[in-house]
Write a protein that holds these residues in place. Structure first.
Motif, PDB file in Angstrom:
ATOM      1  N   LEU A 164       0.863  -1.174   0.000  1.00  0.00           N
ATOM      2  CA  LEU A 164       0.000   0.000   0.000  1.00  0.00           C
ATOM      3  C   LEU A 164       0.904   1.231   0.000  1.00  0.00           C
ATOM      4  CD1 LEU A 164      -2.707   1.489   0.313  1.00  0.00           C
ATOM      5  CD2 LEU A 164      -2.450   1.244   2.790  1.00  0.00           C
ATOM      6  N   VAL A 165       0.835   2.031  -1.050  1.00  0.00           N
ATOM      7  CA  VAL A 165       1.718   3.187  -1.215  1.00  0.00           C
ATOM      8  C   VAL A 165       0.997   4.452  -0.772  1.00  0.00           C
ATOM      9  CG1 VAL A 165       3.072   4.552  -2.842  1.00  0.00           C
ATOM     10  CG2 VAL A 165       2.903   2.068  -3.138  1.00  0.00           C
ATOM     11  N   LEU A 166       1.612   5.168   0.170  1.00  0.00           N
ATOM     12  CA  LEU A 166       1.073   6.446   0.650  1.00  0.00           C
ATOM     13  C   LEU A 166       2.105   7.527   0.352  1.00  0.00           C
ATOM     14  CD1 LEU A 166      -0.350   5.298   4.108  1.00  0.00           C
ATOM     15  CD2 LEU A 166      -1.597   5.609   1.957  1.00  0.00           C
ATOM     16  N   THR A 167       1.754   8.432  -0.556  1.00  0.00           N
ATOM     17  CA  THR A 167       2.666   9.478  -1.004  1.00  0.00           C
ATOM     18  C   THR A 167       2.131  10.847  -0.623  1.00  0.00           C
ATOM     19  OG1 THR A 167       3.377   8.120  -2.889  1.00  0.00           O
ATOM     20  CG2 THR A 167       3.834  10.484  -3.010  1.00  0.00           C
ATOM     21  N   GLU A 210       0.340  17.961   0.373  1.00  0.00           N
ATOM     22  CA  GLU A 210      -0.503  17.914   1.564  1.00  0.00           C
ATOM     23  C   GLU A 210      -0.156  16.673   2.379  1.00  0.00           C
ATOM     24  OE1 GLU A 210      -4.750  19.876   1.034  1.00  0.00           O
ATOM     25  OE2 GLU A 210      -4.464  18.256  -0.404  1.00  0.00           O
ATOM     26  N   ASP A 211      -0.343  16.767   3.698  1.00  0.00           N
ATOM     27  CA  ASP A 211      -0.062  15.622   4.557  1.00  0.00           C
ATOM     28  C   ASP A 211      -0.997  14.468   4.236  1.00  0.00           C
ATOM     29  OD1 ASP A 211       1.830  17.156   5.799  1.00  0.00           O
ATOM     30  OD2 ASP A 211       0.702  17.470   7.648  1.00  0.00           O
ATOM     31  N   VAL A 212      -0.499  13.262   4.433  1.00  0.00           N
ATOM     32  CA  VAL A 212      -1.295  12.045   4.325  1.00  0.00           C
ATOM     33  C   VAL A 212      -1.439  11.471   5.733  1.00  0.00           C
ATOM     34  CG1 VAL A 212      -1.371   9.679   3.468  1.00  0.00           C
ATOM     35  CG2 VAL A 212      -0.623  11.533   1.955  1.00  0.00           C
ATOM     36  N   VAL A 213      -2.681  11.213   6.145  1.00  0.00           N
ATOM     37  CA  VAL A 213      -2.939  10.752   7.510  1.00  0.00           C
ATOM     38  C   VAL A 213      -3.861   9.540   7.476  1.00  0.00           C
ATOM     39  CG1 VAL A 213      -3.853  11.378   9.785  1.00  0.00           C
ATOM     40  CG2 VAL A 213      -2.729  13.111   8.388  1.00  0.00           C
ATOM     41  N   ARG A 214      -3.577   8.576   8.356  1.00  0.00           N
ATOM     42  CA  ARG A 214      -4.477   7.458   8.600  1.00  0.00           C
ATOM     43  C   ARG A 214      -4.653   7.343  10.114  1.00  0.00           C
ATOM     44  NH1 ARG A 214      -4.854   8.220   4.090  1.00  0.00           N
ATOM     45  NH2 ARG A 214      -4.915   6.821   2.287  1.00  0.00           N
ATOM     46  N   ALA A 215      -5.910   7.310  10.565  1.00  0.00           N
ATOM     47  CA  ALA A 215      -6.212   7.189  11.987  1.00  0.00           C
ATOM     48  C   ALA A 215      -7.571   6.533  12.150  1.00  0.00           C
ATOM     49  CB  ALA A 215      -6.190   8.568  12.661  1.00  0.00           C
ATOM     50  N   GLY A 216      -7.920   6.213  13.391  1.00  0.00           N
ATOM     51  CA  GLY A 216      -9.179   5.527  13.632  1.00  0.00           C
ATOM     52  C   GLY A 216      -9.053   4.040  13.337  1.00  0.00           C
ATOM     53  N   PRO A 217     -10.182   3.357  13.151  1.00  0.00           N
ATOM     54  CA  PRO A 217     -10.164   1.890  12.929  1.00  0.00           C
ATOM     55  C   PRO A 217      -9.857   1.514  11.482  1.00  0.00           C
ATOM     56  CG  PRO A 217     -12.419   2.666  13.012  1.00  0.00           C
ATOM     57  CD  PRO A 217     -11.559   3.870  13.315  1.00  0.00           C
ATOM     58  N   TRP A 218      -8.740   2.020  10.965  1.00  0.00           N
ATOM     59  CA  TRP A 218      -8.388   1.698   9.586  1.00  0.00           C
ATOM     60  C   TRP A 218      -7.721   0.326   9.521  1.00  0.00           C
ATOM     61  CZ3 TRP A 218      -3.114   1.967   7.573  1.00  0.00           C
ATOM     62  CH2 TRP A 218      -2.160   2.317   8.532  1.00  0.00           C
ATOM     63  N   PRO A 254       7.126  10.443   1.907  1.00  0.00           N
ATOM     64  CA  PRO A 254       6.839  11.834   2.268  1.00  0.00           C
ATOM     65  C   PRO A 254       7.648  12.803   1.407  1.00  0.00           C
ATOM     66  CG  PRO A 254       8.327  10.864   3.885  1.00  0.00           C
ATOM     67  CD  PRO A 254       8.005   9.786   2.892  1.00  0.00           C
ATOM     68  N   VAL A 255       7.193  13.028   0.181  1.00  0.00           N
ATOM     69  CA  VAL A 255       7.955  13.802  -0.799  1.00  0.00           C
ATOM     70  C   VAL A 255       8.220  15.219  -0.302  1.00  0.00           C
ATOM     71  CG1 VAL A 255       8.001  14.699  -3.148  1.00  0.00           C
ATOM     72  CG2 VAL A 255       7.001  12.460  -2.695  1.00  0.00           C
ATOM     73  N   ALA A 256       7.136  15.978  -0.050  1.00  0.00           N
ATOM     74  CA  ALA A 256       7.278  17.353   0.416  1.00  0.00           C
ATOM     75  C   ALA A 256       6.419  17.645   1.640  1.00  0.00           C
ATOM     76  CB  ALA A 256       6.921  18.326  -0.700  1.00  0.00           C
ATOM     77  N   SER A 257       5.568  16.710   2.022  1.00  0.00           N
ATOM     78  CA  SER A 257       4.724  16.836   3.211  1.00  0.00           C
ATOM     79  C   SER A 257       4.886  15.583   4.052  1.00  0.00           C
ATOM     80  CB  SER A 257       3.261  17.051   2.807  1.00  0.00           C
ATOM     81  OG  SER A 257       3.122  18.265   2.086  1.00  0.00           O
ATOM     82  N   GLY A 310      12.013  11.716   1.842  1.00  0.00           N
ATOM     83  CA  GLY A 310      11.807  12.937   1.081  1.00  0.00           C
ATOM     84  C   GLY A 310      12.047  14.123   1.990  1.00  0.00           C
ATOM     85  N   ALA A 311      11.392  15.243   1.681  1.00  0.00           N
ATOM     86  CA  ALA A 311      11.535  16.437   2.503  1.00  0.00           C
ATOM     87  C   ALA A 311      10.600  16.432   3.703  1.00  0.00           C
ATOM     88  CB  ALA A 311      11.294  17.685   1.659  1.00  0.00           C
ATOM     89  N   GLY A 312       9.576  15.595   3.666  1.00  0.00           N
ATOM     90  CA  GLY A 312       8.635  15.508   4.778  1.00  0.00           C
ATOM     91  C   GLY A 312       9.030  14.434   5.778  1.00  0.00           C
TER      92      GLY A 312
END
Length: 218
Positions: free
Chosen positions: A88-91, A95-103, A113-116, A139-141
């Motif tokens: 699972l790719v999260l880029t 803007e920030d990428v966030v996962r929380a809760g019952p995921w 984290p390229v720039a965020s 990355g930069a983030g």
């Protein structure tokens, strides 16, 4: 039997062998270094005979074929993150990428984290796998991992770049709690691993007061 060992294999057989190796590591029958070594060999295997030595001390001889050949259940579409070959790719670009809760946490993730920032909160996550592999592409983030008590996070396989590597979490889980193994490298940004702080708890309480649910940003 010799002819069977010479049969060529594909991604499905390699993935099945990797799954068997990860189960053995989760049971404490392989160290993380042994797991790394055998997974590398499994992913480069070309025949069934190449896989058998990697599993010989983990699987009874009569069960070897089952440990190598996946069960076919018609056409099955797997979600990203189900196999080493398809994480699972999260880029996070602007803007920030966030996962929380019952995921639902898959066993294989790739964070970029390229720039965020990429922020994964595992406190309420559904994590059925004892080992979770995360490949970090620096990355930069920043990459931020927030785990509940009892979890373990091993960052020894991360190559440090300009960014920092910080973890306040034990590299070994308690009992059968999940172990997160982070690989890859940082660049300008860093990697932060911790338990939830007061702000995380406030955000969680607020989310639960509003009905809870999965929080996914980008």
């Amino acid at each position: 039997m010799k002819q069977s060992r010479q049969l060529r294999i594909g991604h499905a057989e390699r993935d099945r062998a990797v799954e068997t190796l990860r189960e053995a590591a989760g049971d404490g029958r392989l160290t993380l270094d042994e797991l790394d070594e055998r997974i590398t060999a499994a992913l480069s295997a070309r025949t069934r005979g190449d896989l058998e030595p990697l599993l010989a001390d983990l699987v009874p001889a009569e069960s070897m074929l089952e440990a190598i050949v996946p069960v076919t259940e018609g056409v099955r579409i797997r979600e990203p993150g189900a196999t080493w070959q398809d994480p699972l790719v999260l880029t996070a670009r602007w803007e920030d990428v966030v996962r929380a809760g019952p995921w639902a946490v898959p066993p294989f993730l790739e964070l970029n984290p390229v720039a965020s920032n990429v922020k994964l909160n595992f406190v309420d996550a559904r994590a059925p796998h004892e080992i979770i592999d995360i490949h970090l592409i620096g990355g930069a983030g920043d990459a931020v991992l927030i785990v509940p008590e009892g979890w373990g996070v091993d960052i020894q396989r991360v190559q440090k770049g300009m960014g920092s590597l910080r973890s306040s979490v034990s590299p070994k889980p308690v009992g059968r709690f999940p172990l997160v193994i982070v690989r890859g490298k940082t660049s300008i940004g860093g990697l932060k691993v911790r338990h939830p702080n007061r702000f995380d708890t406030w955000q969680r309480d607020r989310r639960l007061a509003q009905g809870g649910g999965i929080y996914a940003k980008n």
